[in-house]
Motif scaffolding. Structure first.
Motif, PDB file in Angstrom:
ATOM      1  N   PHE A 416       0.819  -1.209   0.000  1.00 26.82           N
ATOM      2  CA  PHE A 416       0.000   0.000   0.000  1.00 26.82           C
ATOM      3  C   PHE A 416       0.857   1.264   0.000  1.00 26.82           C
ATOM      4  CE2 PHE A 416      -2.545   3.177   2.445  1.00 26.82           C
ATOM      5  CZ  PHE A 416      -3.574   3.348   1.509  1.00 26.82           C
ATOM      6  N   GLU A 417       2.087   1.182   0.469  1.00 29.01           N
ATOM      7  CA  GLU A 417       2.932   2.384   0.531  1.00 29.01           C
ATOM      8  C   GLU A 417       3.295   2.912  -0.857  1.00 29.01           C
ATOM      9  OE1 GLU A 417       5.158   3.199   4.609  1.00 29.01           O
ATOM     10  OE2 GLU A 417       6.183   1.687   3.418  1.00 29.01           O
ATOM     11  N   ARG A 418       3.184   2.076  -1.874  1.00 29.43           N
ATOM     12  CA  ARG A 418       3.392   2.595  -3.226  1.00 29.43           C
ATOM     13  C   ARG A 418       2.342   3.656  -3.548  1.00 29.43           C
ATOM     14  NH1 ARG A 418       4.003  -3.090  -6.353  1.00 29.43           N
ATOM     15  NH2 ARG A 418       2.207  -3.465  -5.000  1.00 29.43           N
ATOM     16  N   ASP A 419       1.096   3.390  -3.128  1.00 30.20           N
ATOM     17  CA  ASP A 419       0.035   4.381  -3.341  1.00 30.20           C
ATOM     18  C   ASP A 419       0.244   5.608  -2.454  1.00 30.20           C
ATOM     19  OD1 ASP A 419      -1.266   2.741  -5.194  1.00 30.20           O
ATOM     20  OD2 ASP A 419      -2.335   1.674  -3.603  1.00 30.20           O
ATOM     21  N   VAL A 420       0.713   5.364  -1.231  1.00 31.81           N
ATOM     22  CA  VAL A 420       0.980   6.477  -0.322  1.00 31.81           C
ATOM     23  C   VAL A 420       2.042   7.392  -0.917  1.00 31.81           C
ATOM     24  CG1 VAL A 420       1.843   7.102   1.969  1.00 31.81           C
ATOM     25  CG2 VAL A 420       0.295   5.151   1.713  1.00 31.81           C
ATOM     26  N   GLN A 421       3.081   6.803  -1.530  1.00 30.81           N
ATOM     27  CA  GLN A 421       4.143   7.608  -2.125  1.00 30.81           C
ATOM     28  C   GLN A 421       3.602   8.477  -3.256  1.00 30.81           C
ATOM     29  OE1 GLN A 421       7.705   7.806  -1.231  1.00 30.81           O
ATOM     30  NE2 GLN A 421       7.098   9.640  -2.369  1.00 30.81           N
ATOM     31  N   LYS A 422       2.662   7.945  -4.037  1.00 29.15           N
ATOM     32  CA  LYS A 422       2.050   8.735  -5.109  1.00 29.15           C
ATOM     33  C   LYS A 422       1.312   9.941  -4.535  1.00 29.15           C
ATOM     34  CE  LYS A 422       1.452   4.751  -8.197  1.00 29.15           C
ATOM     35  NZ  LYS A 422       0.467   3.858  -8.861  1.00 29.15           N
ATOM     36  N   ARG A 423       0.593   9.727  -3.432  1.00 27.38           N
ATOM     37  CA  ARG A 423      -0.122  10.839  -2.799  1.00 27.38           C
ATOM     38  C   ARG A 423       0.862  11.899  -2.298  1.00 27.38           C
ATOM     39  NH1 ARG A 423      -4.290   7.736   1.253  1.00 27.38           N
ATOM     40  NH2 ARG A 423      -5.001   6.134  -0.207  1.00 27.38           N
ATOM     41  N   MET A 424       1.951  11.420  -1.653  1.00 26.02           N
ATOM     42  CA  MET A 424       2.925  12.372  -1.109  1.00 26.02           C
ATOM     43  C   MET A 424       3.592  13.169  -2.227  1.00 26.02           C
ATOM     44  SD  MET A 424       4.578  10.252   2.072  1.00 26.02           S
ATOM     45  CE  MET A 424       5.559  11.663   2.560  1.00 26.02           C
ATOM     46  N   ASP A 425       3.869  12.496  -3.346  1.00 22.17           N
ATOM     47  CA  ASP A 425       4.447  13.211  -4.490  1.00 22.17           C
ATOM     48  C   ASP A 425       3.468  14.269  -5.006  1.00 22.17           C
ATOM     49  OD1 ASP A 425       6.723  11.681  -4.314  1.00 22.17           O
ATOM     50  OD2 ASP A 425       6.112  10.269  -5.879  1.00 22.17           O
ATOM     51  N   TYR A 426       2.198  13.914  -5.034  1.00 25.09           N
ATOM     52  CA  TYR A 426       1.156  14.850  -5.477  1.00 25.09           C
ATOM     53  C   TYR A 426       1.090  16.057  -4.544  1.00 25.09           C
ATOM     54  CZ  TYR A 426      -3.632  16.594  -6.185  1.00 25.09           C
ATOM     55  OH  TYR A 426      -4.728  17.375  -6.407  1.00 25.09           O
ATOM     56  N   PHE A 427       1.096  15.799  -3.225  1.00 29.26           N
ATOM     57  CA  PHE A 427       1.058  16.905  -2.264  1.00 29.26           C
ATOM     58  C   PHE A 427       2.305  17.779  -2.387  1.00 29.26           C
ATOM     59  CE2 PHE A 427      -1.582  13.958   0.648  1.00 29.26           C
ATOM     60  CZ  PHE A 427      -2.752  14.377   0.050  1.00 29.26           C
ATOM     61  N   LYS A 428       3.443  17.137  -2.651  1.00 31.25           N
ATOM     62  CA  LYS A 428       4.677  17.905  -2.780  1.00 31.25           C
ATOM     63  C   LYS A 428       4.604  18.859  -3.985  1.00 31.25           C
ATOM     64  CE  LYS A 428       8.578  15.890  -1.865  1.00 31.25           C
ATOM     65  NZ  LYS A 428       9.797  15.045  -1.943  1.00 31.25           N
ATOM     66  N   ARG A 429       4.045  18.381  -5.114  1.00 34.36           N
ATOM     67  CA  ARG A 429       3.901  19.244  -6.292  1.00 34.36           C
ATOM     68  C   ARG A 429       2.949  20.393  -6.004  1.00 34.36           C
ATOM     69  NH1 ARG A 429       3.576  14.233  -8.950  1.00 34.36           N
ATOM     70  NH2 ARG A 429       1.294  14.465  -9.154  1.00 34.36           N
ATOM     71  N   LEU A 430       1.820  20.105  -5.331  1.00 34.57           N
ATOM     72  CA  LEU A 430       0.884  21.171  -4.993  1.00 34.57           C
ATOM     73  C   LEU A 430       1.537  22.198  -4.076  1.00 34.57           C
ATOM     74  CD1 LEU A 430      -2.499  19.291  -4.354  1.00 34.57           C
ATOM     75  CD2 LEU A 430      -1.902  20.759  -6.285  1.00 34.57           C
ATOM     76  N   ARG A 431       2.287  21.703  -3.082  1.00 36.08           N
ATOM     77  CA  ARG A 431       2.935  22.614  -2.133  1.00 36.08           C
ATOM     78  C   ARG A 431       3.917  23.527  -2.854  1.00 36.08           C
ATOM     79  NH1 ARG A 431       4.618  18.920   0.920  1.00 36.08           N
ATOM     80  NH2 ARG A 431       2.884  18.903   2.407  1.00 36.08           N
ATOM     81  N   LEU A 432       4.687  22.929  -3.781  1.00 35.81           N
ATOM     82  CA  LEU A 432       5.644  23.722  -4.532  1.00 35.81           C
ATOM     83  C   LEU A 432       4.937  24.755  -5.422  1.00 35.81           C
ATOM     84  CD1 LEU A 432       8.576  24.231  -5.455  1.00 35.81           C
ATOM     85  CD2 LEU A 432       8.254  22.432  -7.195  1.00 35.81           C
ATOM     86  N   ASN A 433       3.868  24.346  -6.081  1.00 40.28           N
ATOM     87  CA  ASN A 433       3.144  25.265  -6.957  1.00 40.28           C
ATOM     88  C   ASN A 433       2.544  26.416  -6.156  1.00 40.28           C
ATOM     89  OD1 ASN A 433       3.718  23.691  -9.164  1.00 40.28           O
ATOM     90  ND2 ASN A 433       1.754  22.603  -9.154  1.00 40.28           N
ATOM     91  N   LYS A 434       1.970  26.127  -5.008  1.00 38.59           N
ATOM     92  CA  LYS A 434       1.367  27.180  -4.195  1.00 38.59           C
ATOM     93  C   LYS A 434       2.416  28.127  -3.649  1.00 38.59           C
ATOM     94  CE  LYS A 434      -2.716  24.474  -2.948  1.00 38.59           C
ATOM     95  NZ  LYS A 434      -3.732  25.384  -3.500  1.00 38.59           N
ATOM     96  N   SER A 435       3.592  27.594  -3.332  1.00 38.69           N
ATOM     97  CA  SER A 435       4.642  28.466  -2.779  1.00 38.69           C
ATOM     98  C   SER A 435       5.234  29.379  -3.841  1.00 38.69           C
ATOM     99  CB  SER A 435       5.756  27.606  -2.154  1.00 38.69           C
ATOM    100  OG  SER A 435       6.452  26.875  -3.162  1.00 38.69           O
ATOM    101  N   THR A 436       5.128  28.951  -5.117  1.00 39.87           N
ATOM    102  CA  THR A 436       5.682  29.777  -6.207  1.00 39.87           C
ATOM    103  C   THR A 436       4.586  30.547  -6.939  1.00 39.87           C
ATOM    104  OG1 THR A 436       5.526  27.872  -7.722  1.00 39.87           O
ATOM    105  CG2 THR A 436       7.624  28.230  -6.572  1.00 39.87           C
ATOM    106  N   GLY A 437       3.317  30.392  -6.486  1.00 41.65           N
ATOM    107  CA  GLY A 437       2.217  31.149  -7.066  1.00 41.65           C
ATOM    108  C   GLY A 437       1.644  30.518  -8.301  1.00 41.65           C
ATOM    109  N   LYS A 438       2.027  29.286  -8.642  1.00 35.62           N
ATOM    110  CA  LYS A 438       1.490  28.609  -9.812  1.00 35.62           C
ATOM    111  C   LYS A 438       0.157  27.949  -9.483  1.00 35.62           C
ATOM    112  CE  LYS A 438       6.036  27.557 -11.793  1.00 35.62           C
ATOM    113  NZ  LYS A 438       6.914  26.464 -12.265  1.00 35.62           N
ATOM    114  N   ASN A 439      -0.687  27.753 -10.464  1.00 41.79           N
ATOM    115  CA  ASN A 439      -1.970  27.059 -10.279  1.00 41.79           C
ATOM    116  C   ASN A 439      -1.796  25.572 -10.529  1.00 41.79           C
ATOM    117  OD1 ASN A 439      -3.356  29.465  -9.705  1.00 41.79           O
ATOM    118  ND2 ASN A 439      -3.693  29.877 -11.898  1.00 41.79           N
TER     119      ASN A 439
END
Length: 439
Positions: A416-439
């Motif tokens: 199941f951690e393979r799916d968890v890693q996908k979620r964490m990668d997704y959250f990391k991209r969102l966090r980066l986009n929000k911190s740089t002002g990207k949508n």
């Protein structure tokens, strides 16, 4: 046990002595099963050839010959042999033994003091041996069934060599059985399979094996022949050597844990059932299975913890013997589940980090403001309610400002951690986009 008592035992009529005592080796060459110590290149052989003994700790299972070897060693180097048991001896007797050894030393005779169950002595009693070992008053030979590393003082261990005695294997058992038959003047009334079973019942204990032989001869007549089932009807099955509070307990639970971690359900079931048939508390095993679920499987299969908790509850409801099946199911589930210690490792790292970084204030925006004063001070200002965002994720910083963002949890590419890693990668991209002002 005093020397006088030992002499009295030897003077008993043969018909009153157990078979194991009658067949006690009279020389070191008669000792079976310890060739690594008494063979041509064995440690004890070299000591005997030198004519001098150092202090020793004999570590091994019951019935492996520790007492017999100690007595024969003393005879081989012409030392006075004195035997005591730590269970029955106290400080007064130790002082008496030390004084006797000093008197013998003055007359030119050295003493070998054999202490059975030496791990039973407390720290102060163990320390009392140090002066008489150092000045050569006596040679100490202690016997223990427990791991000396845990049970004996480091000071005592530093002055003695630890020698490991082995349980009697198939060859050693066969030699003991042959000696018993020669002594009794007739063959054991057993089929070949039953003969093997008899040795298995003794569980590597030579003294217990000869006790079973004696019981078997007493219960049968010339011409009888028993198969495995017949043997078990005549002699009581001997419980495996196992003490829930001692070394065997920790050895087996360690073996169970590592076989589960190693994804071997067959070996895991073996150790589980071995502990159960030996009388281990099923609730202790249930607790350890729960620990394995969170330590070695974790988020790779979150259902593992549920399985173990359910197995514990099932045992409490059903009791024995039905409840053991629930523990067996949980064991097999854990052994066959994908493994990950990512949460365990993350927890240790986070704990270490928390201890090192003191008590910095969390970010003001995630703090509640229950009073007007706190609100005026900026508590809760700028907090974004995650559910109000399109992604259900605000990307705010939750670590104290002085520390910056940290990463402790690193999912593995299993289960199941393979799916968890996908979620964490997704959250990391969102966090980066929000911190740089990207949508």
């Amino acid at each position: 046990m005093t020397d006088l008592f030992v002499d009295e035992l030897r003077q008993e009529p043969d018909q009153d002595r157990p078979l194991a005592d009658l067949l006690r080796p009279q020389s070191l060459t008669d000792v079976v099963g310890q060739d690594h110590l008494l063979g041509a290149d064995g440690v004890l052989t070299r000591m005997i050839n030198s004519g001098r003994l150092g202090s020793l700790v004999f570590w091994g299972p019951p019935g492996s010959g520790k007492t017999t070897v100690a007595r024969l060693l003393a005879e081989n180097v012409d030392y006075h042999f004195h035997q005591i048991s730590a269970i029955f001896s106290g400080v007064a007797e130790l002082k008496k033994v030390f004084e006797q050894a000093k008197d013998l030393k003055r007359s030119g005779k050295r003493t070998l003091l054999f202490v059975d169950e030496i791990h039973r002595f407390n720290r102060a009693q163990q320390d009392s041996f140090l002066p008489v070992m150092e000045d050569g008053t006596l040679v100490l030979v202690g016997a223990t069934t427990e791991n000396p590393s845990f049970e004996l003082n480091s000071a005592l261990l530093s002055r003695a060599q630890v020698l490991t005695f082995k349980a009697h294997d198939e060859d050693a058992a066969a030699q003991l059985l042959a000696r018993a038959e020669a002594h009794m003047g007739r063959e054991l009334p057993l089929t070949a399979d039953a003969r093997i079973s008899l040795a298995e019942l003794a569980d590597g204990d030579g003294r217990a094996l000869l006790g079973l032989v004696e019981e078997l001869f007493a219960a049968t007549s010339e011409g009888d022949e028993l198969d495995r089932e017949g043997l078990e009807r005549v002699v009581q099955r001997r419980a495996p050597v196992y003490d829930k509070g001692q070394d065997g307990h920790y050895n087996l639970i360690s073996a169970l844990h590592k076989t589960v971690r190693g994804s071997d359900p067959d070996a895991a079931l073996y150790y589980l059932t071995r502990m159960l048939v030996s009388g281990e508390d099923p609730m202790f095993l249930a607790r350890r299975l729960i620990r394995m679920a969170v330590e070695d499987i974790g988020m790779a299969d979150p259902q593992a913890l549920n399985q173990c908790v359910a197995a514990r509850d099932a045992y409490q409801m059903l009791g024995s013997p039905e409840g053991e099946l629930a523990l067996a199911q949980a064991t097999v589930y854990l052994a066959t589940a994908p493994k990950s210690n990512a949460v365990y490792t993350a927890y240790k790292q986070a704990t270490s980090f928390a201890k090192q970084t003191g008590s910095p204030m969390p970010p003001m925006n995630i703090l509640n403001a229950p009073t007007k004063l706190m609100k005026n001070e900026g508590y809760g200002e700028g907090y974004i309610y995650d559910h109000d965002t399109p992604e259900g994720f605000s990307g705010q910083n939750y670590f104290p400002d002085d520390l910056g963002r940290q990463e402790f949890y690193h999912p593995v590419e299993r289960g199941f951690e393979r799916d968890v890693q996908k979620r964490m990668d997704y959250f990391k991209r969102l966090r980066l986009n929000k911190s740089t002002g990207k949508n």
